[in-house]
Design an enzyme around this catalytic site. Structure first.
Site, PDB file in Angstrom:
ATOM      1  N   SER A 162      -2.110   8.258  -5.347  1.00 12.84           N
ATOM      2  CA  SER A 162      -2.602   6.938  -5.745  1.00 12.84           C
ATOM      3  C   SER A 162      -4.107   7.001  -5.908  1.00 12.84           C
ATOM      4  CB  SER A 162      -2.248   5.902  -4.668  1.00 12.84           C
ATOM      5  OG  SER A 162      -2.972   4.714  -4.910  1.00 12.84           O
ATOM      6  N   HIS A 220      -0.119   7.267  -9.447  1.00 12.84           N
ATOM      7  CA  HIS A 220       0.091   5.859  -9.109  1.00 12.84           C
ATOM      8  C   HIS A 220      -1.201   5.076  -9.354  1.00 12.84           C
ATOM      9  CE1 HIS A 220       2.271   2.747  -6.760  1.00 12.84           C
ATOM     10  NE2 HIS A 220       1.111   2.460  -6.197  1.00 12.84           N
ATOM     11  N   ASP A 228      -2.829   1.290  -9.027  1.00 14.83           N
ATOM     12  CA  ASP A 228      -2.673  -0.028  -8.417  1.00 14.83           C
ATOM     13  C   ASP A 228      -3.467  -1.069  -9.203  1.00 14.83           C
ATOM     14  OD1 ASP A 228      -1.066   0.487  -6.045  1.00 14.83           O
ATOM     15  OD2 ASP A 228      -2.737   1.741  -5.404  1.00 14.83           O
ATOM     16  N   MET A 258      -4.549  -4.901  -9.067  1.00 21.94           N
ATOM     17  CA  MET A 258      -4.657  -6.043  -8.141  1.00 21.94           C
ATOM     18  C   MET A 258      -5.480  -7.159  -8.779  1.00 21.94           C
ATOM     19  SD  MET A 258      -5.442  -4.057  -4.587  1.00 21.94           S
ATOM     20  CE  MET A 258      -4.613  -2.524  -4.147  1.00 21.94           C
ATOM     21  N   HIS A 265       1.554  -0.013 -10.543  1.00 15.07           N
ATOM     22  CA  HIS A 265       2.034  -0.947  -9.516  1.00 15.07           C
ATOM     23  C   HIS A 265       1.263  -2.253  -9.675  1.00 15.07           C
ATOM     24  CE1 HIS A 265       2.110  -1.798  -4.853  1.00 15.07           C
ATOM     25  NE2 HIS A 265       2.754  -2.720  -5.544  1.00 15.07           N
ATOM     26  N   MET A 303       0.137  -5.743  -8.609  1.00 13.36           N
ATOM     27  CA  MET A 303       0.020  -6.685  -7.493  1.00 13.36           C
ATOM     28  C   MET A 303      -0.700  -7.910  -8.039  1.00 13.36           C
ATOM     29  SD  MET A 303      -0.845  -3.842  -4.625  1.00 13.36           S
ATOM     30  CE  MET A 303      -1.158  -2.674  -5.933  1.00 13.36           C
ATOM     31  N   MET A 345       7.295  -1.392  -0.048  1.00 12.02           N
ATOM     32  CA  MET A 345       5.939  -1.315   0.522  1.00 12.02           C
ATOM     33  C   MET A 345       6.049  -1.021   2.012  1.00 12.02           C
ATOM     34  SD  MET A 345       3.803  -1.606  -1.890  1.00 12.02           S
ATOM     35  CE  MET A 345       2.361  -1.493  -0.819  1.00 12.02           C
ATOM     36  N   ASP A 399       5.321   3.220  -0.546  1.00 13.46           N
ATOM     37  CA  ASP A 399       3.888   3.110  -0.842  1.00 13.46           C
ATOM     38  C   ASP A 399       3.157   2.552   0.365  1.00 13.46           C
ATOM     39  OD1 ASP A 399       1.425   2.863  -2.053  1.00 13.46           O
ATOM     40  OD2 ASP A 399       2.013   1.241  -3.423  1.00 13.46           O
TER      41      ASP A 399
HETATM   42  C1  DX5 Z   1      -1.827  -0.529  -1.356  1.00  4.49           C
HETATM   43  C2  DX5 Z   1      -1.520   0.248  -2.600  1.00  4.49           C
HETATM   44  C3  DX5 Z   1      -1.224   1.662  -2.375  1.00  4.49           C
HETATM   45  C4  DX5 Z   1      -2.337   2.461  -1.765  1.00  4.49           C
HETATM   46  C5  DX5 Z   1      -1.692   3.346  -0.766  1.00  4.49           C
HETATM   47  O1  DX5 Z   1      -1.752  -1.879  -1.631  1.00  4.49           O
HETATM   48  O2  DX5 Z   1      -0.407  -0.323  -3.279  1.00  4.49           O
HETATM   49  O3  DX5 Z   1      -0.764   2.307  -3.556  1.00  4.49           O
HETATM   50  O4  DX5 Z   1      -3.071   3.224  -2.671  1.00  4.49           O
HETATM   51  O5  DX5 Z   1      -2.696   3.991  -0.096  1.00  4.49           O
HETATM   52  P1  DX5 Z   1      -2.471   4.835   1.224  1.00  4.49           P
HETATM   53  O6  DX5 Z   1      -1.536   5.967   0.866  1.00  4.49           O
HETATM   54  O7  DX5 Z   1      -3.849   5.268   1.523  1.00  4.49           O
HETATM   55  O8  DX5 Z   1      -1.874   3.926   2.266  1.00  4.49           O
HETATM   56 ZN    ZN Z   2       0.548   0.895  -4.853  1.00  6.69          ZN
END
Ligand code: DX5
Ligand code: ZN
Length: 224
Positions: free
Chosen positions: A7, A32, A34, A36, A65, A67, A136, A174
Site C-alpha cells: 500500500s 494498493h 488508498d 480518502m 480502495h 474510502m 478491514m 487491509d
Molecule cells: C488504511 C488503509 C490501508 C493502509 C494499511 O485506512 O486502507 O491500506 O495503507 O496500512 P498498514 O499496512 O500500515 O496498516
Molecule cells: Zn486500503
C-alpha cells in the site's frame, strides 16, 4: 492467487516511482492505492491525476480502495486513470448492487469492503456479484495501526460461506499486517494481503516483499 499487495500510503510520495520499482523487484504483482475524502475517514489522499502518473510507471495491477462517501461519480474517473479494480465500502453504498455493477460495467473488478464494526452477514446478498471481498483489519484512515484480532473471525466466516456457496472470489485484508501476524492472517483464509508500513517503512522494501511472500506461501500450504 496468494498476493502481497504493498500500500503506497506509507511510501515516500516524493519518490513514488522509485518506491514502486522496489516492490516490483520484490515480486509484487499488485499495488494498493488508498483514496480518502476527509468525510468517510478523517484523512485525505490522492485523486485520479496521481493514479494516472502511477499507471504510467508500472504494469502492476492497481487495486484502488475507495474510502469516500459518494463513490459512484468517481468510478469512471479512476478507471479511466488506470484502476484495474476498485473496492467500495458497504457502509456508504445504499445501492451496493448498483455500485458494484457500475464498477464492472466500466471494465474493472468490483470489491466490497467492510469496516471492523460491520458484520460479515452484510455481504450475503452480494456474494456471487462482488469480484472480491476486503475485510478491514483496522479502522480505515491511517497506516501503521495495529490489527484488530476479532476481524480474523470475520475472514474465517467469509471463507466458510465462500466454500459453502462454491464460490472462488479472493478475500483481501487491509491494515496492521506485520511479519509476525502474517501467517495467522493467511491461515484464516486471506488470499490478498495489503501491507503498507510493514513494506515501505522497512529498510529494504524489496526484501520485505520477498520475505512476506515466502511466509504467505508457507502458511498457505498448511491452511485447512
Ligand atoms: C488504511 C488503509 C490501508 C493502509 C494499511 O485506512 O486502507 O491500506 O495503507 O496500512 P498498514 O499496512 O500500515 O496498516
Ligand atoms: Zn486500503
Amino acid at each position: 492467487m496468494l498476493e502481497i499487495i504493498p500500500s503506497i500510503l506509507s511510501a515516500d510520495f516524493s519518490r513514488l516511482g522509485e518506491e514502486i520499482a522496489k516492490v516490483e523487484r520484490g515480486g509484487a504483482t499488485m499495488l494498493h492505492v488508498d483514496v480518502m475524502d476527509g468525510h468517510f475517514v478523517p484523512n485525505l489522499t490522492v485523486g485520479p491525476p496521481v493514479l494516472r502518473s502511477i499507471r504510467k510507471v508500472t504494469k502492476l495491477t492497481l487495486d484502488v480502495h475507495f474510502m469516500i462517501t459518494n463513490p459512484d461519480p468517481y468510478v469512471p474517473l479512476f478507471v479511466e486513470a488506470g484502476a484495474d479494480q476498485i473496492s467500495v465500502h458497504q457502509e456508504v453504498c445504499p445501492h451496493l448492487d448498483r455500485t458494484l455493477r457500475l464498477i464492472q460495467s466500466e471494465g474493472a473488478l468490483a470489491g466490497v469492503v467492510l469496516n471492523p464494526s460491520t458484520p460479515a452477514t452484510m455481504l450475503e446478498e452480494v456474494f456471487g456479484l462482488a469480484d472480491f471481498v476486503l475485510i478491514m483489519s483496522v479502522n480505515p484512515g491511517f497506516g501503521g495501526q495495529q490489527l484488530i484480532p476479532r476481524t480474523l473471525e470475520k475472514v474465517r466466516w467469509v471463507a466458510t460461506r465462500r466454500r459453502e456457496m462454491g464460490l472462488k472470489f479472493p478475500i483481501e485484508i487491509d491494515g496492521g499486517v506485520t511479519l509476525d501476524n502474517l501467517s495467522e492472517v493467511v491461515r484464516a483464509g486471506v488470499d490478498w494481503v495489503v501491507a503498507g508500513a510493514t513494506v515501505f517503512l522497512s529498510p529494504d522494501p524489496a526484501a520485505t516483499v520477498v520475505e512476506m511472500r515466502r511466509i504467505a506461501q508457507e502458511s498457505n500450504a498448511v491452511r485447512a
